[in-house]
Design a protein around this motif. Structure first.
Motif, PDB file in Angstrom:
ATOM      1  N   VAL A 195     -27.597 -22.402 -24.694  1.00 45.16           N
ATOM      2  CA  VAL A 195     -28.932 -22.983 -24.862  1.00 45.16           C
ATOM      3  C   VAL A 195     -29.995 -21.883 -24.759  1.00 45.16           C
ATOM      4  CG1 VAL A 195     -30.656 -24.521 -23.829  1.00 45.16           C
ATOM      5  CG2 VAL A 195     -28.285 -25.288 -24.074  1.00 45.16           C
ATOM      6  N   LEU A 196     -29.878 -21.023 -23.747  1.00 40.59           N
ATOM      7  CA  LEU A 196     -30.830 -19.920 -23.598  1.00 40.59           C
ATOM      8  C   LEU A 196     -30.750 -18.953 -24.771  1.00 40.59           C
ATOM      9  CD1 LEU A 196     -30.530 -19.138 -19.777  1.00 40.59           C
ATOM     10  CD2 LEU A 196     -32.572 -19.936 -20.981  1.00 40.59           C
ATOM     11  N   SER A 197     -29.545 -18.715 -25.260  1.00 41.24           N
ATOM     12  CA  SER A 197     -29.358 -17.807 -26.387  1.00 41.24           C
ATOM     13  C   SER A 197     -30.062 -18.341 -27.638  1.00 41.24           C
ATOM     14  CB  SER A 197     -27.862 -17.610 -26.652  1.00 41.24           C
ATOM     15  OG  SER A 197     -27.646 -16.672 -27.678  1.00 41.24           O
ATOM     16  N   GLN A 198     -29.895 -19.630 -27.898  1.00 42.05           N
ATOM     17  CA  GLN A 198     -30.529 -20.224 -29.077  1.00 42.05           C
ATOM     18  C   GLN A 198     -32.047 -20.295 -28.910  1.00 42.05           C
ATOM     19  OE1 GLN A 198     -28.496 -20.325 -31.310  1.00 42.05           O
ATOM     20  NE2 GLN A 198     -29.102 -21.707 -32.953  1.00 42.05           N
ATOM     21  N   TYR A 199     -32.487 -20.477 -27.680  1.00 34.91           N
ATOM     22  CA  TYR A 199     -33.927 -20.444 -27.380  1.00 34.91           C
ATOM     23  C   TYR A 199     -34.516 -19.084 -27.749  1.00 34.91           C
ATOM     24  CZ  TYR A 199     -37.984 -19.958 -24.201  1.00 34.91           C
ATOM     25  OH  TYR A 199     -39.213 -19.707 -23.652  1.00 34.91           O
ATOM     26  N   ARG A 200     -33.820 -18.007 -27.376  1.00 38.21           N
ATOM     27  CA  ARG A 200     -34.287 -16.666 -27.739  1.00 38.21           C
ATOM     28  C   ARG A 200     -34.390 -16.515 -29.249  1.00 38.21           C
ATOM     29  NH1 ARG A 200     -31.003 -15.314 -23.286  1.00 38.21           N
ATOM     30  NH2 ARG A 200     -32.140 -14.170 -21.665  1.00 38.21           N
ATOM     31  N   ILE A 247     -39.511 -12.086 -35.910  1.00 30.49           N
ATOM     32  CA  ILE A 247     -38.583 -11.046 -35.444  1.00 30.49           C
ATOM     33  C   ILE A 247     -37.155 -11.495 -35.732  1.00 30.49           C
ATOM     34  CG2 ILE A 247     -37.730  -9.790 -33.416  1.00 30.49           C
ATOM     35  CD1 ILE A 247     -40.520 -10.363 -32.145  1.00 30.49           C
ATOM     36  N   PHE A 248     -36.375 -10.634 -36.385  1.00 28.98           N
ATOM     37  CA  PHE A 248     -34.957 -10.963 -36.559  1.00 28.98           C
ATOM     38  C   PHE A 248     -34.205 -10.553 -35.301  1.00 28.98           C
ATOM     39  CE2 PHE A 248     -30.595  -9.618 -37.447  1.00 28.98           C
ATOM     40  CZ  PHE A 248     -30.078 -10.830 -37.896  1.00 28.98           C
ATOM     41  N   CYS A 249     -33.620 -11.515 -34.634  1.00 27.27           N
ATOM     42  CA  CYS A 249     -32.833 -11.253 -33.432  1.00 27.27           C
ATOM     43  C   CYS A 249     -31.714 -12.274 -33.351  1.00 27.27           C
ATOM     44  CB  CYS A 249     -33.710 -11.336 -32.183  1.00 27.27           C
ATOM     45  SG  CYS A 249     -32.794 -11.127 -30.629  1.00 27.27           S
ATOM     46  N   LYS A 250     -30.482 -11.803 -33.329  1.00 29.74           N
ATOM     47  CA  LYS A 250     -29.307 -12.660 -33.183  1.00 29.74           C
ATOM     48  C   LYS A 250     -28.733 -12.401 -31.794  1.00 29.74           C
ATOM     49  CE  LYS A 250     -25.598 -11.194 -34.962  1.00 29.74           C
ATOM     50  NZ  LYS A 250     -24.629 -10.946 -33.893  1.00 29.74           N
ATOM     51  N   PRO A 251     -29.129 -13.193 -30.788  1.00 31.06           N
ATOM     52  CA  PRO A 251     -28.684 -12.921 -29.417  1.00 31.06           C
ATOM     53  C   PRO A 251     -27.171 -13.104 -29.262  1.00 31.06           C
ATOM     54  CG  PRO A 251     -30.551 -14.443 -29.468  1.00 31.06           C
ATOM     55  CD  PRO A 251     -30.026 -14.345 -30.855  1.00 31.06           C
ATOM     56  N   VAL A 252     -26.576 -12.236 -28.442  1.00 29.19           N
ATOM     57  CA  VAL A 252     -25.132 -12.252 -28.202  1.00 29.19           C
ATOM     58  C   VAL A 252     -24.868 -12.537 -26.728  1.00 29.19           C
ATOM     59  CG1 VAL A 252     -23.041 -10.821 -28.177  1.00 29.19           C
ATOM     60  CG2 VAL A 252     -24.609 -10.709 -30.121  1.00 29.19           C
ATOM     61  N   ILE A 253     -23.763 -13.275 -26.465  1.00 26.80           N
ATOM     62  CA  ILE A 253     -23.352 -13.618 -25.106  1.00 26.80           C
ATOM     63  C   ILE A 253     -22.004 -12.970 -24.807  1.00 26.80           C
ATOM     64  CG2 ILE A 253     -22.832 -15.508 -23.506  1.00 26.80           C
ATOM     65  CD1 ILE A 253     -24.337 -17.381 -25.437  1.00 26.80           C
ATOM     66  N   VAL A 311     -20.542 -14.741 -29.603  1.00 34.04           N
ATOM     67  CA  VAL A 311     -19.922 -14.829 -28.281  1.00 34.04           C
ATOM     68  C   VAL A 311     -18.713 -13.904 -28.221  1.00 34.04           C
ATOM     69  CG1 VAL A 311     -18.880 -16.338 -26.553  1.00 34.04           C
ATOM     70  CG2 VAL A 311     -20.641 -17.240 -28.076  1.00 34.04           C
ATOM     71  N   ILE A 312     -18.600 -13.149 -27.135  1.00 31.58           N
ATOM     72  CA  ILE A 312     -17.474 -12.232 -26.927  1.00 31.58           C
ATOM     73  C   ILE A 312     -16.803 -12.583 -25.607  1.00 31.58           C
ATOM     74  CG2 ILE A 312     -16.800  -9.819 -26.614  1.00 31.58           C
ATOM     75  CD1 ILE A 312     -19.428  -9.106 -28.133  1.00 31.58           C
ATOM     76  N   PHE A 313     -15.496 -12.810 -25.656  1.00 37.21           N
ATOM     77  CA  PHE A 313     -14.714 -13.041 -24.439  1.00 37.21           C
ATOM     78  C   PHE A 313     -13.995 -11.746 -24.083  1.00 37.21           C
ATOM     79  CE2 PHE A 313     -15.515 -17.347 -25.721  1.00 37.21           C
ATOM     80  CZ  PHE A 313     -15.535 -18.070 -24.534  1.00 37.21           C
ATOM     81  N   ALA A 314     -14.142 -11.311 -22.828  1.00 33.64           N
ATOM     82  CA  ALA A 314     -13.576 -10.016 -22.430  1.00 33.64           C
ATOM     83  C   ALA A 314     -13.274 -10.012 -20.939  1.00 33.64           C
ATOM     84  CB  ALA A 314     -14.545  -8.887 -22.771  1.00 33.64           C
ATOM     85  N   VAL A 315     -12.408  -9.067 -20.553  1.00 32.33           N
ATOM     86  CA  VAL A 315     -12.142  -8.801 -19.139  1.00 32.33           C
ATOM     87  C   VAL A 315     -12.820  -7.492 -18.762  1.00 32.33           C
ATOM     88  CG1 VAL A 315     -10.366  -8.390 -17.391  1.00 32.33           C
ATOM     89  CG2 VAL A 315     -10.012 -10.132 -19.140  1.00 32.33           C
ATOM     90  N   ASN A 316     -12.305  -6.370 -19.252  1.00 32.96           N
ATOM     91  CA  ASN A 316     -12.972  -5.096 -18.956  1.00 32.96           C
ATOM     92  C   ASN A 316     -12.852  -4.091 -20.096  1.00 32.96           C
ATOM     93  OD1 ASN A 316     -10.318  -4.323 -18.829  1.00 32.96           O
ATOM     94  ND2 ASN A 316     -10.292  -3.983 -16.615  1.00 32.96           N
ATOM     95  N   LEU A 353     -27.590  -3.710 -28.468  1.00 32.78           N
ATOM     96  CA  LEU A 353     -28.977  -3.936 -28.075  1.00 32.78           C
ATOM     97  C   LEU A 353     -29.308  -5.413 -27.916  1.00 32.78           C
ATOM     98  CD1 LEU A 353     -30.661  -1.387 -30.538  1.00 32.78           C
ATOM     99  CD2 LEU A 353     -29.928  -0.991 -28.185  1.00 32.78           C
ATOM    100  N   ASN A 354     -28.539  -6.280 -28.594  1.00 29.67           N
ATOM    101  CA  ASN A 354     -28.892  -7.702 -28.607  1.00 29.67           C
ATOM    102  C   ASN A 354     -27.982  -8.542 -27.716  1.00 29.67           C
ATOM    103  OD1 ASN A 354     -26.807  -7.143 -30.435  1.00 29.67           O
ATOM    104  ND2 ASN A 354     -27.267  -8.912 -31.698  1.00 29.67           N
ATOM    105  N   LEU A 355     -27.455  -7.929 -26.646  1.00 27.45           N
ATOM    106  CA  LEU A 355     -26.752  -8.687 -25.614  1.00 27.45           C
ATOM    107  C   LEU A 355     -27.799  -9.160 -24.604  1.00 27.45           C
ATOM    108  CD1 LEU A 355     -24.115  -9.626 -24.210  1.00 27.45           C
ATOM    109  CD2 LEU A 355     -24.106  -7.436 -23.022  1.00 27.45           C
ATOM    110  N   PHE A 356     -27.919 -10.488 -24.441  1.00 25.19           N
ATOM    111  CA  PHE A 356     -28.941 -11.033 -23.554  1.00 25.19           C
ATOM    112  C   PHE A 356     -28.371 -11.878 -22.424  1.00 25.19           C
ATOM    113  CE2 PHE A 356     -31.346 -10.178 -27.433  1.00 25.19           C
ATOM    114  CZ  PHE A 356     -32.499  -9.595 -26.934  1.00 25.19           C
ATOM    115  N   ASP A 357     -27.089 -12.239 -22.518  1.00 22.09           N
ATOM    116  CA  ASP A 357     -26.485 -13.084 -21.479  1.00 22.09           C
ATOM    117  C   ASP A 357     -25.083 -12.578 -21.160  1.00 22.09           C
ATOM    118  OD1 ASP A 357     -28.307 -15.677 -21.144  1.00 22.09           O
ATOM    119  OD2 ASP A 357     -28.267 -15.151 -23.274  1.00 22.09           O
ATOM    120  N   ILE A 358     -24.818 -12.371 -19.876  1.00 28.80           N
ATOM    121  CA  ILE A 358     -23.466 -12.091 -19.388  1.00 28.80           C
ATOM    122  C   ILE A 358     -23.109 -13.221 -18.440  1.00 28.80           C
ATOM    123  CG2 ILE A 358     -21.976 -10.518 -18.105  1.00 28.80           C
ATOM    124  CD1 ILE A 358     -23.802  -8.227 -18.918  1.00 28.80           C
ATOM    125  N   VAL A 359     -22.014 -13.928 -18.740  1.00 29.95           N
ATOM    126  CA  VAL A 359     -21.609 -15.070 -17.929  1.00 29.95           C
ATOM    127  C   VAL A 359     -20.353 -14.693 -17.149  1.00 29.95           C
ATOM    128  CG1 VAL A 359     -21.069 -17.531 -17.914  1.00 29.95           C
ATOM    129  CG2 VAL A 359     -22.527 -16.582 -19.726  1.00 29.95           C
TER     130      VAL A 359
END
Length: 650
Positions: A287-292, A301-307, A408-413, A422-428
């Motif tokens: 929700v926050l990502s789409q809000y951005r 501004i062209f911005c495609k936020p990434v989580i 969206v990117i799923f990762a461990v390390n 540059l367009n990473l705005f959320d780390i969950v």
């Protein structure tokens, strides 16, 4: 200059910089003209290059055999750009062979793309590199035997692969003899990996392995008296006694994350702790990502936020990915209404829903369909498998591109190093474990803090109402309610765990990502005050600076409507002295009156360079770092002194 036992090389150069020793050093056109046209060197990058140029041209230490230097610079500060600039300068100094080595294959692939792929948006060089009027190509080579003496030849490798090839030489592969016959520049990225042996007590097996790698680097370095070793890292533990001793005379520039952040080149970090299950935290993040995305769109501004969805283990990551896909597949408007209602006390998410529904006029059923499309199949990647990561490396390095659909990117390390986004705005954070002991943050927490530092790279954009502001720096530190402030924040979503929050805060302070003395607070007005006459009809007057001129595109004095012709309102002092008696009533006929002074025109550019340099050095306003603020495209002091668009016609 020779470092004494009381100061480090970095401290010596800090002192030189403070005394203005680098003011007259210009970054040559062989560097600025051969970097990609989109690259506008930042003040701290110019400072690093000036230190390098001083070291090469004026420091007797540089004339010793095998120069070895470390650039300790913050994550996101553009170390790769600096590498490209140094490669260009070293080519001009007669070097043709460059050995680039790092700890992982994924960084190799990213760097190859940046150095070799001319169609990449992150390509670092000008498409037409020219040295002394002749074209120069950048090519990747397997070895340095029979290479073109007019090209920039780079051998890319991991330190492990290099060690293996040197130990077990094969035909057409790089060998130790390559470094005996040809002088080579060795470039070590993420160089802190070379210091594991120096810093830690290792097992017998680890000790043997680390010694082998370190010995390989040392052996190559010493093969030729003119070999150069340049190391780059953001995370050298220079407070550790052994590391400090090793690099005492090698750190040429120490520009740490705390300075990088205070200079405005990073996002601010917001820690969002929520007493929610992982699935609900993922929901809030999208929700926050789409809000951005919508706020950016409204402002052109062209911005495609990434989580980034971060799990503890690979199996948990796969499970969380499956849960996320099911959630998106089954998403309804009612689900979103429920999230909105449950988030009514949470400022960020509540504000996002208010904006989407009331300002963007999107109903929840429509919003659910939108999220299904933007976060559905083809928009999600899992990078936990090494093979998949290598195949995705180029896409992960270009997440800002319009034709890159990843949200969206799923990762461990796997993305802990060498990830330029540059367009990473959320780390969950999808787990709730801690590994600290006592008061010090644990290794995992420190790693998470470093990941936050990588994610906090600033997303550049312009605000038409702030024409003087730089696209690459924060703009709303003093206006936290501005809609575009959401593009200057990285949200770190984690579970409600006060002890962990305390640990991650201390880790972020330690890395420099969070300022220990600053804290954001919400001030709430009493209901009784809201009923007062002053609150209802009173006014608060606040001064606001209105930008009359745009600095970003300023490329001449005329950009500020500065005239090219000046008249001094009084005569210049001549130094002539006249004497007469205070009691002499006779008028001194020899003393000229003001009316007799003759006018004469002078061209500033006609004065010699030493005079102009002295004049500019005497006034801090005319120091290059300050001029760069007013004329972002200015390349050197000499350009300011001689070009017609600046002082050349004054």
């Amino acid at each position: 200059m020779v470092s004494n036992t009381m100061s480090t090389l970095a401290q010596d150069y800090d002192s030189l910089s403070h005394r203005g020793a680098f003011n007259n050093i210009d970054v040559p056109d062989t560097i600025t003209g051969n970097l990609a046209k989109r690259i506008d060197l930042r003040p701290y990058q110019i400072e690093a290059l000036k230190r390098w140029l001083y070291y090469c041209n004026s420091d007797p230490e540089a004339n010793s055999s095998n120069p070895h230097l470390l650039f300790h610079m913050a994550t996101g500060s553009g170390k790769t750009i600096l590498m490209a600039a140094l490669i260009l300068d070293l080519y001009q100094r007669g070097y043709r062979n460059f050995l680039f080595f790092v700890n992982s294959n994924q960084i190799i692939e990213k760097t190859k793309d940046n150095f070799l792929n001319e169609i990449s948006p992150k390509y670092l060089f000008n498409h037409n590199i020219k040295m002394e009027g002749k074209p120069v190509k950048v090519i990747a080579v397997d070895n340095f035997e029979s290479v073109n003496s007019q090209t920039i030849n780079i051998h890319f490798t991991t330190i492990q692969g290099l060690h293996t090839r040197i130990l077990n030489p094969k035909e057409d592969a790089v060998t130790i003899e390559d470094f005996t016959e040809f002088k080579t520049v060795m470039i070590s990225d993420e160089a802190h990996h070379l210091n594991t042996l120096t810093k830690n007590k290792l097992s017998d097996g680890e000790d043997k392995q680390q010694k082998s790698w370190e010995n390989t680097v040392t052996s190559i370095f010493e093969q030729h008296p003119n070999n150069i070793l340049l190391e780059f890292t953001a995370t050298a533990d220079l407070k550790h006694s052994a590391i400090k001793k090793k690099y005492n005379d090698k750190v040429l520039y120490d520009y740490q994350l705390i300075s990088f952040r205070r200079d405005g080149y990073s996002k601010d970090v917001e820690l969002r702790q929520a007493d929610l299950e992982p699935l609900e935290r993922m929901m809030q993040a999208i929700v926050l990502s789409q809000y951005r995305l919508k706020v950016a769109e409204k402002h052109g501004i062209f911005c495609k936020p990434v989580i980034l969805m971060k799990s503890k283990t690979i199996s948990e990551s796969a499970k969380n990915e499956s849960l996320f896909k099911s959630m998106i597949s089954d998403l309804t408007g009612q689900n979103l209404k429920d999230v909105w209602e449950s988030s009514s006390q949470e400022d960020s998410v509540s504000r996002a829903f208010q904006y989407i529904n009331k300002i963007a006029h999107v109903e929840m059923d429509e919003f659910a369909l939108e999220l299904k499309g933007d976060f559905g199949d083809g928009k999600i990647v899992n990078v936990n498998k090494l093979k998949d990561l290598e195949e995705l490396q180029i896409d992960l390095n270009n997440l800002e591109n319009r034709n890159n659909d990843i949200r969206v990117i799923f990762a461990v390390n796997k993305l802990n190093e060498g990830w330029d986004v540059l367009n990473l705005f959320d780390i969950v954070r999808l787990y709730n474990t801690r590994d600290s002991r006592g008061t010090n943050p644990g290794r995992t927490t420190i790693s998470e803090a470093q990941l936050i530092g990588r994610g906090a790279r600033y997303f550049p954009f312009t605000d038409a109402n702030l024409s003087e502001s730089s696209p690459e720096k924060r703009k709303y530190d003093n206006n936290l309610q501005h809609p575009l402030r959401i593009l200057e924040e990285l949200h770190y979503h984690c579970s409600h765990n006060p002890r962990y929050i305390d640990e991650i805060k201390r880790a972020l302070i330690k890395t420099g990502m969070v300022d220990e003395i600053n804290e954001s607070v919400s001030l709430r007005l009493k209901e009784s005050f809201k009923e007062s006459k002053f609150y209802k009809i009173g006014y608060v007057l606040v001064n606001k600076k209105e930008a009359k001129y745009s600095r970003y595109n300023a490329d001449s004095l005329s950009s500020y409507e500065i005239a090219e012709y000046f008249i001094f309102p009084r005569p210049l002092a001549t130094g002539i002295v006249h004497e007469m008696s205070a009691f002499d009533s006779r008028q001194n006929q020899d003393q000229p009156s003001n009316e007799e002074v003759n006018a004469e025109d002078f061209s500033i550019a006609s004065f010699s360079k030493p005079i102009l340099d002295f004049a500019m050095d005497s006034n801090e306003f005319f120091h290059f770092v300050n001029l760069k603020n007013y004329f972002p495209k200015l390349k050197s002091v000499s350009e300011f002194q001689t070009m017609d668009s600046y002082l050349g016609k004054v």
